[in-house]
Design an enzyme around this catalytic site. Structure first.
Site, PDB file in Angstrom:
ATOM      1  N   LYS A   1      46.632  32.232  44.984  1.00  0.00           N
ATOM      2  CA  LYS A   1      46.300  33.605  45.055  1.00  0.00           C
ATOM      3  C   LYS A   1      46.108  34.262  46.093  1.00  0.00           C
ATOM      4  CE  LYS A   1      45.507  37.480  42.530  1.00  0.00           C
ATOM      5  NZ  LYS A   1      46.473  37.983  43.183  1.00  0.00           N
TER       6      LYS A   1
ATOM      7  N   GLN B   1      41.436  32.760  52.591  1.00  0.00           N
ATOM      8  CA  GLN B   1      41.627  33.159  51.234  1.00  0.00           C
ATOM      9  C   GLN B   1      41.137  32.134  50.237  1.00  0.00           C
ATOM     10  OE1 GLN B   1      43.429  36.527  50.828  1.00  0.00           O
ATOM     11  NE2 GLN B   1      42.126  36.500  48.846  1.00  0.00           N
TER      12      GLN B   1
ATOM     13  N   LYS C   1      48.929  33.310  50.596  1.00  0.00           N
ATOM     14  CA  LYS C   1      48.958  34.658  51.456  1.00  0.00           C
ATOM     15  C   LYS C   1      50.560  34.591  51.767  1.00  0.00           C
ATOM     16  CE  LYS C   1      46.553  37.924  53.116  1.00  0.00           C
ATOM     17  NZ  LYS C   1      45.215  38.473  52.631  1.00  0.00           N
TER      18      LYS C   1
ATOM     19  N   GLY D   1      48.537  42.891  47.167  1.00  0.00           N
ATOM     20  CA  GLY D   1      48.542  43.776  48.211  1.00  0.00           C
ATOM     21  C   GLY D   1      47.734  43.302  49.318  1.00  0.00           C
ATOM     22  N   ASP D   2      47.922  43.811  50.464  1.00  0.00           N
ATOM     23  CA  ASP D   2      47.296  43.507  51.450  1.00  0.00           C
ATOM     24  C   ASP D   2      47.565  44.860  52.636  1.00  0.00           C
ATOM     25  OD1 ASP D   2      45.096  41.586  52.687  1.00  0.00           O
ATOM     26  OD2 ASP D   2      46.487  41.756  54.456  1.00  0.00           O
TER      27      ASP D   2
ATOM     28  N   THR E   1      37.456  46.240  46.644  1.00  0.00           N
ATOM     29  CA  THR E   1      37.198  45.520  48.080  1.00  0.00           C
ATOM     30  C   THR E   1      35.999  46.422  48.578  1.00  0.00           C
ATOM     31  OG1 THR E   1      39.381  44.707  48.259  1.00  0.00           O
ATOM     32  CG2 THR E   1      37.907  44.506  50.014  1.00  0.00           C
TER      33      THR E   1
ATOM     34  N   SER F   1      41.134  41.101  41.444  1.00  0.00           N
ATOM     35  CA  SER F   1      42.623  40.487  40.687  1.00  0.00           C
ATOM     36  C   SER F   1      42.506  39.659  39.972  1.00  0.00           C
ATOM     37  CB  SER F   1      43.281  40.138  42.061  1.00  0.00           C
ATOM     38  OG  SER F   1      43.927  41.160  42.920  1.00  0.00           O
TER      39      SER F   1
HETATM   40  N1  GLU Z   1      44.657  40.719  50.156  1.00  0.00           N
HETATM   41  C1  GLU Z   1      43.138  40.859  49.350  1.00  0.00           C
HETATM   42  C2  GLU Z   1      42.257  39.867  50.276  1.00  0.00           C
HETATM   43  O1  GLU Z   1      42.365  39.505  51.284  1.00  0.00           O
HETATM   44  C3  GLU Z   1      43.361  40.564  48.028  1.00  0.00           C
HETATM   45  C4  GLU Z   1      44.181  39.346  47.522  1.00  0.00           C
HETATM   46  C5  GLU Z   1      44.291  39.532  46.164  1.00  0.00           C
HETATM   47  O2  GLU Z   1      43.895  40.530  45.353  1.00  0.00           O
HETATM   48  O3  GLU Z   1      45.129  38.468  45.509  1.00  0.00           O
HETATM   49  O4  GLU Z   1      41.389  39.263  49.515  1.00  0.00           O
END
Ligand code: GLU
Length: 449
Positions: free
Chosen positions: A92, A113, A128, A167-168, A211, A381
């Site tokens: 994830k 992550q 990622k 997303g990111d 976030t 998420s």
């Molecule tokens: N990109 C975000 C993070 O750095 C969200 C990742 C997600 O929701 O899977 O945590």
């Protein structure tokens, strides 16, 4: 062998293996150095080579992404998915579309992550992905063609029980929409294989805010450990994306006055502080018109745009870096400290350089690493996945309640783990230890896979 010697040898072997992967090694070094007391008390982690295993992604997929611009010109970008660790659940993590994306940056982000997701308390592994494609300056149809091409390959490797992207940087609801649409077309399957979807087609309420809100909740929790709160505090936030804007919103709701923020062009100093009118303007500027902060300066009397300048020289009590890795250097940290900053709460991944972190820790102010304080996004998420599985939608209030509960629990895990290993109040050590132990124990249970 003593633990220091083991760790030195371990890091040397890592750098020898991939000498160019500088940010990844920075992230690994930060984690393993704080794990020293854990390794000493649990030699099984060394015997079973858990560190050597946990820094090796389970799989990296690299692929060609060809696409056509509006004039018919052909372009080729490189796509990646780093499936880092699935000990706790399916991979994830977000998708980053930015010119700086490389295997190095995605390995760093996938590694972070893995521990961040572990801290959320949810059953999520770490991953990622992304591409060196920049959405800025592209038309919506170009972005759509790119996203479709990206998924034409990636769809083979992701799925509801396998790997769930989100997303990111450079990848918001618009890009998730194009990717989800193509995924659904190719698989003929409407499942929650992505998060960050829009609420009218499977997304969770509060996901865009999560976030940023989580960062503010975490800062509030940290201040509470010193009998303090955000009420009446001056705050600055760097970064003007989803994370930054919603951090500004929640910090303000919790009583802070946000006087500085920044985008790719420069920063704003606004003595008045962001109020509702200013926030509405900012949201429209950033999310709808995708414009520059220079316009804010023209619109609000007393606000100053500082071209090409960061926010760190603006006096504040609370600082939230929410832009990108290594954006806050030692000299910025020293300036923040000189100006009386009491709390640094990271909203992006590894925004403070190791020297800046040392400066904060040495000064004894509150400092939290992104993997703890920015985990609200991936946590919601996870809640989006739950809602998709149950085929229900929760209200904003319900999601917010879960989010607060999760941020409180992450905060508590950091404090408890740090205290257990004699590092009271050290959020960085606490986050790394708590995040790591859960992953490491699951890996031990599952054997050599
Ligand atoms: N990109 C975000 C993070 O750095 C969200 C990742 C997600 O929701 O899977 O945590």
């Amino acid at each position: 062998m003593d633990t220091n010697a083991y760790l030195t040898e371990f890091m040397a072997a890592q750098t020898k293996k991939d000498p160019a992967q500088k940010v990844f090694h920075q992230a690994v070094r930060e984690v393993v150095t704080t794990l020293k007391p854990v390794l000493e008390q649990n030699p099984v982690y060394i015997q079973e080579k858990i560190l050597e295993r946990v820094v090796e992604p389970e799989r990296i997929i690299i692929f060609r992404v060809p696409w056509q611009d509006d004039k018919g010109g052909v372009h080729v970008n490189r796509g990646f998915r780093v499936q880092f660790n699935s000990a706790l659940g399916p991979y994830k993590g977000g998708i980053r579309f930015h010119e700086t994306v490389t295997q190095d940056s995605l390995k760093f982000l996938g590694f972070e992550q893995t521990f961040k997701n572990s801290l959320t308390t949810l059953p999520l592994g770490g991953g990622k992905g992304g591409s060196d494609f920049d959405t800025r300056g592209k038309s919506a149809s170009e972005v759509m063609r790119f996203c479709h091409s990206f998924i034409n390959e990636l769809y083979h490797h992701i799925g509801y029980h396998t790997d769930i992207p989100a997303g990111d940087l450079g990848c918001g609801a618009r890009e998730i929409g194009y990717m989800f649409g193509q995924y659904k077309k190719l698989t003929n399957d409407f499942t929650g294989a992505f998060t960050g979807k829009k609420p009218n087609w499977g997304g969770s309420l509060l996901r865009p805010e999560a976030t940023g809100y989580g960062v503010a909740y975490f800062a509030q929790n940290m201040l509470a450990t010193r009998g303090d709160s955000l009420k009446g505090k001056t705050a600055i936030v760097s970064g003007c994306g989803n994370v930054g804007i919603y951090a500004i919103e929640k910090l303000t709701q919790l009583g802070a006055k946000v006087v500085g923020f920044m985008d790719y062009d420069g920063s704003i100093y606004d003595e008045h502080g962001v109020d509702e009118e200013r926030l509405t303007f900012l949201k429209d500027l950033v999310f709808v018109r995708r414009g520059s902060l220079r316009e804010y300066d023209k619109k609000f009397k007393g606000a100053h745009f500082r071209s090409g300048k960061k926010t760190w020289d603006i006096p504040c009590d609370v600082a939230c870096p929410t832009a990108c890795e290594n954006e806050l250097h030692e000299k910025d940290a020293k300036e923040l400290l000189r100006n009386g900053c009491k709390c640094v709460c990271e909203g992006s991944n590894m925004p403070c350089t190791p020297e800046a972190v040392d400066a904060f820790q040495h000064a004894g102010i509150l400092y939290s690493p992104g993997k703890a304080s920015n985990a609200g996004g991936v946590a919601v998420s996870g809640l989006e996945m739950t809602q998709n599985s149950m085929r229900v939608y929760w209200t904003r209030e319900e999601v917010d309640q879960y989010l607060r509960r999760i941020m409180n629990s992450i905060h508590q895990s950091c404090l408890s783990a740090a205290e257990e290993y004699g590092l009271k109040g050290n959020y960085m050590a606490g986050a790394n230890i708590a995040g790591f132990k859960k992953v490491a124990d699951a890996m031990l249970d599952q054997g050599l896979v």
